[in-house]
Design a protein around this motif. Structure first.
Motif, PDB file in Angstrom:
ATOM      1  N   LEU A  27       0.818  -1.215   0.000  1.00 54.51           N
ATOM      2  CA  LEU A  27       0.000   0.000   0.000  1.00 54.51           C
ATOM      3  C   LEU A  27       0.850   1.262   0.000  1.00 54.51           C
ATOM      4  N   VAL A  28       1.961   1.219   0.751  1.00 53.14           N
ATOM      5  CA  VAL A  28       2.866   2.373   0.846  1.00 53.14           C
ATOM      6  C   VAL A  28       4.283   1.850   0.593  1.00 53.14           C
ATOM      7  N   PRO A  29       4.705   1.746  -0.669  1.00 54.65           N
ATOM      8  CA  PRO A  29       5.962   1.075  -1.004  1.00 54.65           C
ATOM      9  C   PRO A  29       7.191   1.628  -0.292  1.00 54.65           C
ATOM     10  N   ALA A  30       7.217   2.909   0.006  1.00 52.33           N
ATOM     11  CA  ALA A  30       8.380   3.485   0.697  1.00 52.33           C
ATOM     12  C   ALA A  30       8.340   3.240   2.198  1.00 52.33           C
ATOM     13  N   GLY A  31       7.219   2.723   2.701  1.00 50.84           N
ATOM     14  CA  GLY A  31       7.043   2.529   4.138  1.00 50.84           C
ATOM     15  C   GLY A  31       6.269   3.673   4.761  1.00 50.84           C
ATOM     16  N   VAL A  32       5.537   3.383   5.810  1.00 54.81           N
ATOM     17  CA  VAL A  32       4.745   4.413   6.479  1.00 54.81           C
ATOM     18  C   VAL A  32       5.654   5.290   7.330  1.00 54.81           C
ATOM     19  N   ASP A  33       5.173   6.480   7.624  1.00 52.03           N
ATOM     20  CA  ASP A  33       5.938   7.394   8.477  1.00 52.03           C
ATOM     21  C   ASP A  33       5.968   6.911   9.922  1.00 52.03           C
ATOM     22  N   VAL A  34       4.851   6.336  10.368  1.00 49.50           N
ATOM     23  CA  VAL A  34       4.713   5.959  11.779  1.00 49.50           C
ATOM     24  C   VAL A  34       4.042   4.598  11.873  1.00 49.50           C
ATOM     25  N   VAL A  35       4.555   3.751  12.772  1.00 44.78           N
ATOM     26  CA  VAL A  35       3.879   2.513  13.164  1.00 44.78           C
ATOM     27  C   VAL A  35       3.437   2.667  14.612  1.00 44.78           C
ATOM     28  N   GLU A  39       9.881  -6.516  14.096  1.00 45.36           N
ATOM     29  CA  GLU A  39       9.230  -6.977  12.874  1.00 45.36           C
ATOM     30  C   GLU A  39       8.255  -5.922  12.362  1.00 45.36           C
ATOM     31  N   SER A  40       7.436  -5.351  13.247  1.00 41.35           N
ATOM     32  CA  SER A  40       6.493  -4.306  12.831  1.00 41.35           C
ATOM     33  C   SER A  40       7.218  -3.104  12.252  1.00 41.35           C
ATOM     34  N   ALA A  41       8.401  -2.805  12.792  1.00 36.11           N
ATOM     35  CA  ALA A  41       9.160  -1.628  12.347  1.00 36.11           C
ATOM     36  C   ALA A  41       9.572  -1.732  10.889  1.00 36.11           C
ATOM     37  N   ARG A  42       9.574  -2.932  10.307  1.00 35.86           N
ATOM     38  CA  ARG A  42       9.930  -3.081   8.896  1.00 35.86           C
ATOM     39  C   ARG A  42       8.908  -2.414   7.987  1.00 35.86           C
ATOM     40  N   ALA A  43       7.708  -2.127   8.531  1.00 32.23           N
ATOM     41  CA  ALA A  43       6.690  -1.431   7.733  1.00 32.23           C
ATOM     42  C   ALA A  43       6.938   0.066   7.684  1.00 32.23           C
ATOM     43  N   ALA A  44       7.847   0.575   8.534  1.00 35.95           N
ATOM     44  CA  ALA A  44       8.145   2.011   8.552  1.00 35.95           C
ATOM     45  C   ALA A  44       9.202   2.343   7.512  1.00 35.95           C
ATOM     46  N   ARG A  45       9.147   3.537   7.001  1.00 32.79           N
ATOM     47  CA  ARG A  45      10.170   4.002   6.069  1.00 32.79           C
ATOM     48  C   ARG A  45      11.496   4.178   6.812  1.00 32.79           C
ATOM     49  N   PRO A  46      12.622   4.152   6.114  1.00 28.52           N
ATOM     50  CA  PRO A  46      13.895   4.505   6.754  1.00 28.52           C
ATOM     51  C   PRO A  46      13.798   5.896   7.381  1.00 28.52           C
ATOM     52  N   GLY A  47      14.179   5.993   8.651  1.00 22.94           N
ATOM     53  CA  GLY A  47      14.040   7.260   9.352  1.00 22.94           C
ATOM     54  C   GLY A  47      12.659   7.505   9.932  1.00 22.94           C
ATOM     55  N   GLY A  48      11.758   6.521   9.815  1.00 26.45           N
ATOM     56  CA  GLY A  48      10.415   6.661  10.370  1.00 26.45           C
ATOM     57  C   GLY A  48      10.404   6.439  11.880  1.00 26.45           C
ATOM     58  N   ARG A  49       9.192   6.310  12.427  1.00 29.98           N
ATOM     59  CA  ARG A  49       9.054   6.164  13.877  1.00 29.98           C
ATOM     60  C   ARG A  49       8.122   5.011  14.206  1.00 29.98           C
ATOM     61  N   LEU A  50       8.389   4.379  15.337  1.00 27.89           N
ATOM     62  CA  LEU A  50       7.492   3.363  15.888  1.00 27.89           C
ATOM     63  C   LEU A  50       7.201   3.736  17.331  1.00 27.89           C
ATOM     64  N   VAL A  51       5.926   3.652  17.710  1.00 25.91           N
ATOM     65  CA  VAL A  51       5.551   3.945  19.089  1.00 25.91           C
ATOM     66  C   VAL A  51       4.719   2.798  19.636  1.00 25.91           C
TER      67      VAL A  51
END
Length: 311
Positions: free
Chosen positions: A205-213, A225-237
């Motif tokens: 859905l978002v090939p570059a990865g989402v901004d936030v997980v 594992e969930s963090a792999r859905a974030a873009r490089p330099g993105g954030r996980l909370v």
């Protein structure tokens, strides 16, 4: 008074309604007459002892943290509240599934506005304030994309709505039967976690990865594992805890206990009262069936919040 009590770390089905002393309002405290109490996953962990290292319990423990009711007694030094005032509150380990409980003025207690019934009000404090704190901690902004893992749970239902209201594009995990529901909450896309790989589907859905997980389900390596859905330099909370390094310069934010700001709970209550924030009650039980409410909450897939009503 009657209350739902754990006498030691024990199985959930060994809980019982028991007599407890009527609380009194000390300085800076309120006694509330309970009308409804909502359950949270931490309640289960406190009963069984699964959370004893982080949150040790003094027994007997009265179950429940989220409450709505009316002010019964006002302690010395309390201003702004009077007997009979309708309120909602997060009371910590004071015990919400009871006929009466104790609360303290501050950001975890708020007046209950007209139009917000006790059942929906009780479903707001812990989950709603946690969702607010998660999105604030990660600095979600308009125009960003966010994956919400655990979107149909108590925190998830608010996280999806609040993220959407901020102007973010929301991707939410949900079964096929819950997909329409989370779209109504504001999700632009859904991922069926039972049938699809959540990370791969999100990256489709978002090939570059989402901004936030926002991950409300996993902990430890599961968050990596969930963090792999974030873009490089993105954030996980997450409200849980995971690795300090998620790779690809994805920043982890673990909030642990939520720390609301003044006005957070009032804002949630106003929005629920005026209909701009949906409160999903997945199951409602009378006080006499409080043990069943806890065991069902632990063992069944219940969308939204579980609430116990108190006569």
């Amino acid at each position: 008074m009657k209350a739902l009590v754990a006498t030691e770390y024990q199985a959930l089905d060994r809980l019982a309604l028991a007599d407890r002393p009527m609380p009194s309002a000390g300085p800076g405290e309120l006694v509330l007459k309970v009308e409804a109490a909502a359950l949270n996953p931490l309640d289960l962990a406190l009963v069984t002892g699964a959370a004893r290292e982080l949150y040790p319990v003094r027994h007997p423990l009265v179950v429940g943290m989220d409450v709505a009711g009316t002010v019964e007694e006002v302690g010395a030094g309390v201003v702004g509240y009077a007997p009979g005032d309708p309120v909602l509150a997060f009371v910590g380990q004071a015990g919400a599934v009871a006929e009466y409980t104790v609360a303290a003025p501050g950001p975890r207690l708020a007046p209950r506005p007209p139009g917000l019934d006790a059942v929906r009000a009780a479903a707001l404090p812990e989950s709603g304030m946690t969702a607010v704190c998660l999105l604030r901690a990660v600095g979600l902004r308009a125009g960003e994309s966010v994956l919400v893992v655990g979107a149909t749970g108590g925190i998830g239902l608010y996280a999806v709505q609040l993220a959407h209201s901020l102007g973010a594009r929301v991707i939410a995990t949900a079964t096929a039967q819950d997909a329409a529901y989370v779209r109504e909450l504001g999700a632009a896309d859904t991922v069926d976690y039972r049938e699809r790989d959540v990370v791969q589907e999100t990256l489709t859905l978002v090939p570059a990865g989402v901004d936030v997980v926002v991950d409300l389900v996993n902990r430890g390596d599961g968050l990596a594992e969930s963090a792999r859905a974030a873009r490089p330099g993105g954030r996980l909370v997450s409200p849980l805890y995971g690795p300090p390094d998620l790779g690809r310069e994805v920043s982890p934010v673990y909030i642990g206990s939520f720390t609301p700001e003044p006005g957070d709970l009032e804002s949630l209550a106003r929005r629920a009262a005026d209909g701009t924030l949906r409160v999903e009650i997945g199951a409602r039980y009378p006080f006499a069936e409080a043990v069943t409410a806890v065991t069902d909450f632990a063992t069944k897939h219940i969308r939204g919040k579980v609430v116990v009503t108190v006569p």
